[in-house]
Scaffold this motif. Structure first.
Motif, PDB file in Angstrom:
ATOM      1  N   GLU A  36     -31.905  36.383  49.259  1.00  0.00           N
ATOM      2  CA  GLU A  36     -32.729  35.904  48.155  1.00  0.00           C
ATOM      3  C   GLU A  36     -34.161  35.591  48.570  1.00  0.00           C
ATOM      4  N   ILE A  37     -34.367  35.190  49.816  1.00  0.00           N
ATOM      5  CA  ILE A  37     -35.708  34.778  50.272  1.00  0.00           C
ATOM      6  C   ILE A  37     -36.426  35.980  50.863  1.00  0.00           C
ATOM      7  N   HIS A  38     -37.529  36.367  50.244  1.00  0.00           N
ATOM      8  CA  HIS A  38     -38.251  37.559  50.667  1.00  0.00           C
ATOM      9  C   HIS A  38     -39.574  37.242  51.372  1.00  0.00           C
ATOM     10  N   ASP A  39     -39.924  35.989  51.451  1.00  0.00           N
ATOM     11  CA  ASP A  39     -41.151  35.607  52.152  1.00  0.00           C
ATOM     12  C   ASP A  39     -40.859  35.575  53.646  1.00  0.00           C
ATOM     13  N   ARG A  40     -41.514  36.457  54.426  1.00  0.00           N
ATOM     14  CA  ARG A  40     -41.176  36.603  55.842  1.00  0.00           C
ATOM     15  C   ARG A  40     -41.361  35.316  56.639  1.00  0.00           C
ATOM     16  N   PRO A  41     -42.514  34.624  56.543  1.00  0.00           N
ATOM     17  CA  PRO A  41     -42.653  33.378  57.316  1.00  0.00           C
ATOM     18  C   PRO A  41     -41.576  32.348  56.967  1.00  0.00           C
ATOM     19  N   LEU A  61     -36.544  29.588  58.426  1.00  0.00           N
ATOM     20  CA  LEU A  61     -35.180  29.230  58.078  1.00  0.00           C
ATOM     21  C   LEU A  61     -34.176  29.685  59.132  1.00  0.00           C
ATOM     22  N   LEU A  62     -34.495  30.777  59.827  1.00  0.00           N
ATOM     23  CA  LEU A  62     -33.615  31.197  60.914  1.00  0.00           C
ATOM     24  C   LEU A  62     -33.526  30.113  61.988  1.00  0.00           C
ATOM     25  N   ALA A  63     -34.673  29.556  62.371  1.00  0.00           N
ATOM     26  CA  ALA A  63     -34.686  28.498  63.374  1.00  0.00           C
ATOM     27  C   ALA A  63     -34.007  27.236  62.849  1.00  0.00           C
TER      28      ALA A  63
END
Length: 814
Positions: free
Chosen positions: A140-145, A150-152
């Motif tokens: 759902e989240i397409h904003d790369r930064p 969120l990965l971290a």
């Protein structure tokens, strides 16, 4: 030593007497049992490989049958467009197979952490949930930064979830995998396709459950028998090593420098034997694991007696090989060891009788002093080991002492079926103040500390990896993430980072060679993926490098299948991995560090506390043979606590045995030498204080001297544990005993103050021994008091390595 085994037996040592021809035929199975306790590594690697193989085929069939996520290619489509659509469909097929394979792998790991089928079912049903929830977020989240951040954050939150046990640990891993996969496949699928993705995850989960319960269902009785076979194989290996080392030392004229490497190997064999015994003990709480007729207390007792007596045979045989003995004694010692190696019980008894004759000759023994004691100890150990072997042939409960308590509770805690290693030690150290700078003095729960470290390391790794390659940054992220998986101390984490870099380097070479050799033969690619995974999983507990090699080879085949493979791509993977490992190492050293010295002090303290508790219980038994607190079962339980503490100590300090740690390495080596000795003395003390073998009681004078000696020993050990305790301001260990100023003087109440010296108590135990009849020089009480003197000497040497001054009762501090 070659020996086979009987597959259906319940006796840990039954196959010691299997026929030589059978032993020769099954030597390789013996090696397998000895190298892999309970075949746990083999079963886990096989289960994961079979599960992944089944899931890969099933996902391929599912997509082909349902057209899941596949795009129809119009017959009239131009060749270029058709090729693009085919490539898209192929990528979606790979995604489906990858989702199922991930579930198979994580469930294979997660299920093995629970002993019962019920707990395993609950775990398997739960694990897909975090993957699917975070997969939605990633899609759902397409904003790369934002996605990278969120990965971290997800990694840090997943690490914190370790507070909820194995399910939290595996759930945290799958939450990160869901976010990670959602971020990377959002160019291929949308949230509207989530139903198909959920179906593919569900298919992988269901098939993994079927494989697990159809082929690898937990059977406690079978698991215990496999562990008993491993114990038996390791016992035979010890017997063979001892016999060979004894003869080699005799040929070298007793030179202590001769055979030092073989002696270190023997020590490792004894440590592995003890590991197998502890893993058996851990399963005795489960009634379903025991064969009919056996009680847990009986099997525990006979296993303990056999292990300790074989360990003593090894120690005393090497000591005798270095002493000038009468030729007849030296020859018979060798024959006794050969009889043990060959399972010749009659020969063992005969050799022990001949060895004892010089000790009992009328008119005085030609062997005196320490030689007499060591020879007597060796002969007794040989006899006891022979008796232990015979005991397993008897009806299980036919010789249980009348005073043996009915209750049994194992003292061994396992994690996923294995000893926990340094996990509990690191957890305790994390919640104590360190002795360094303010960062080291921060006290945190271990899951909170790792969550903070992993959050920072993953964030920096993403930035650094993205700078190298915006598309392949995740290799740096994964390298940082893996560093904190299953590693508990700074030393373990740094070693794991280095192993990952080395394994990636080797894997790049092997992967490149295989990728060029195999080409696009899909069936052969799948075989290579499964074989590389199996080897990596089977060997990763030996060295994590093997796991990294296997994963790198697997990734090489994946990129061949996606038509992205090149040697430059593998070199990029190596560079990204090195960057991620470097970031992880810097984080470990600079952010809330849990330095190895801090963890080692906790491990050493817990070992000393366990030894002090055992010594106190044994002196209770010597003073009052009817004491319930000092019953045989309680003494063996205390000995098993010493064993588990020692295994944890070894696991904790192992990464420190390297010149990289400077002066700490020889300090650790010195302390470990005393830890080994004190553990041997303590285990002998249990045997010698046991009422089952007591043959001479203590009189009033001996009892009075013993009371003073035990008080002094407790106070002295407390001085060392206080020195190893947390920094000032933290609580003093509850086990710290009152101090004693001098013999006959009442000890002040309360914990021993910091800075107090270790006061030797050996002379006090010698005074108690002197009060016994001189005719009882080799009686059990005499030997127990000698054990206590030796234990005091080992404690004193350990105190010096811990920086505690040592003094005798009537001398200045040394």
């Amino acid at each position: 030593m070659t020996a086979g085994y009987l597959r259906d037996t319940a006796d840990p040592l039954d196959d010691f007497s299997s026929p030589p021809a059978r032993r020769a035929r099954l030597a390789w199975l013996d090696w397998l049992d000895a190298s892999d306790p309970g075949l746990m590594r083999l079963r886990m690697a096989t289960e994961v490989m079979v599960s992944i193989g089944v899931v890969l085929v099933a996902e391929w069939l599912f997509v082909r049958a349902t057209g899941a996520l596949q795009v129809r290619i119009p017959a009239a489509a131009p060749a270029a467009a058709a090729a693009q659509l085919w490539a898209l469909n192929h990528a979606l097929m790979v995604i489906a197979m990858m989702l199922g394979a991930i579930m198979a792998m994580i469930i294979g790991f997660g299920a093995s952490m629970f002993p019962t089928a019920r707990e395993q079912v609950v775990t398997m049903v739960f694990l897909p949930v975090p993957l699917l929830v975070f997969l939605v977020a990633g899609l759902e989240i397409h904003d790369r930064p934002v996605s990278l951040a969120l990965l971290a954050i997800t990694l840090a939150a997943g690490a914190y979830a370790r507070r909820f046990g194995p399910r939290g640990f595996n759930g945290g891993v799958l939450a990160f995998m869901g976010m990670f996969l959602g971020f990377f496949i959002q160019d291929y699928v949308t949230l509207a396709d989530f139903g198909w993705l959920a179906a593919e995850v569900g298919l992988g989960t269901v098939l993994t459950m079927i494989v697990h319960f159809a082929l690898f269902r937990p059977h406690p009785g079978a698991a215990l028998r496999r562990m008993q076979r491993s114990y038996s194989a390791r016992a035979r290996s010890v017997a063979s090593e001892v016999s060979d080392l004894y003869q080699a030392t005799l040929r070298a004229g007793g030179d202590p420098a001769a055979g030092q490497r073989a002696e270190r190997q023997l020590h490792q064999q004894l440590l592995r034997l003890n590991e197998a015994a502890l893993l058996i003990d851990a399963q005795l709480d489960n009634p379903a694991a025991l064969a009919p007729g056996w009680s847990p207390a009986t099997l525990h007792q006979r296993l303990f007696d056999a292990e300790v007596s074989l360990s003593n045979v090894a120690r005393f045989a090497i000591a005798l090989a270095r002493r000038p003995l009468p030729e007849v004694v030296a020859t018979q010692v060798g024959r006794a060891l050969e009889a043990i190696r060959d399972a010749n019980l009659a020969g063992v008894r005969d050799a022990a009788d001949v060895i004892r004759r010089p000790l009992d000759e009328p008119g005085g023994s030609p062997v005196e002093g320490t030689d007499r004691i060591v020879i007597g100890r060796f002969a007794t150990s040989v006899t006891e080991f022979s008796a232990a072997l015979r005991a397993f042939r008897l009806y299980p409960d036919s010789h249980v002492p009348d005073d043996e308590p009915a209750g049994f509770q194992t003292q061994v805690t396992t994690f996923g079926g294995w000893l926990p290693g340094s996990a509990f030690i690191a957890g305790a150290a994390s919640q104590e103040r360190g002795g360094g700078g303010w960062l080291e003095r921060v006290r945190l729960a271990p899951y909170a500390r790792i969550a903070i470290q992993l959050g920072i390391a993953s964030g920096v790794a993403i930035v650094a990896g993205d700078a190298m390659s915006g598309r392949r940054f995740y290799w740096a992220l994964l390298a940082a993430f893996i560093t904190f998986m299953g590693a508990n101390t700074a030393g373990e984490q740094i070693r794991k980072s280095l192993f990952r870099v080395v394994g990636t380097l080797v894997g790049v070479v092997i992967g490149s060679l295989l990728a060029h050799a195999v080409g696009d033969m899909v069936w052969l690619q799948i075989v290579i993926v499964l074989v590389s995974l199996f080897i990596g999983l089977y060997l990763f507990r030996i060295n994590y490098t093997f796991m990294t090699i296997g994963i790198t080879v697997m990734v090489s085949q994946l990129y061949v299948e996606l038509d992205e493979f090149s040697n430059n791509l593998l070199l990029l993977r190596l560079g990204e991995t090195a960057v991620g490992a470097a970031v992880a190492i810097l984080t470990i050293l600079l952010v809330l560090p849990l330095h190895i010295r801090r963890v080692a002090r906790v491990a050493a303290r817990q070992q000393l506390e366990a030894l002090a508790d055992l010594a106190d219980r044994c002196t209770d038994r010597l003073a009052d043979p009817a004491s319930v607190a000092g019953s045989d079962l309680e003494l063996r339980a205390a000995a098993r606590r010493v064993d588990t503490a020692y295994q944890a100590l070894v696991a904790t300090v192992w990464p420190m045995r390297t010149p990289l740690f400077g002066r700490l390495a020889p300090q650790i080596a010195g302390f470990m030498t005393t830890a080994v000795a004190s553990r041997h003395y303590a285990r002998n003390l249990v045997l010698d204080a046991s009422t089952r073998s007591a043959d001479t009681g203590l009189d009033a004078a001996s009892m009075a001297a013993l009371a003073v000696a035990r008080q002094q020993l407790a106070a002295s050990v407390a001085a060392v544990t206080v020195a190893l305790a947390p920094a000032a301001g933290d609580a003093v260990p509850e086990s710290a005993a009152p101090g004693v100023a001098a013999p006959g003087v009442a000890a002040p109440a309360g914990p021993a103050p910091a800075g107090r010296p270790y006061v030797r108590s050996a002379s006090l135990f010698a005074r108690a021994a002197d009060a016994l009849p001189r005719t009882a020089s080799l009686s059990r009480p005499q030997l127990a008091l000698r054990d206590l003197q030796l234990l005091d000497g080992a404690f004193a040497e350990g105190a010096r390595w811990a920086g505690v001054p040592v003094t005798d009762l009537d001398t200045a501090v040394r």
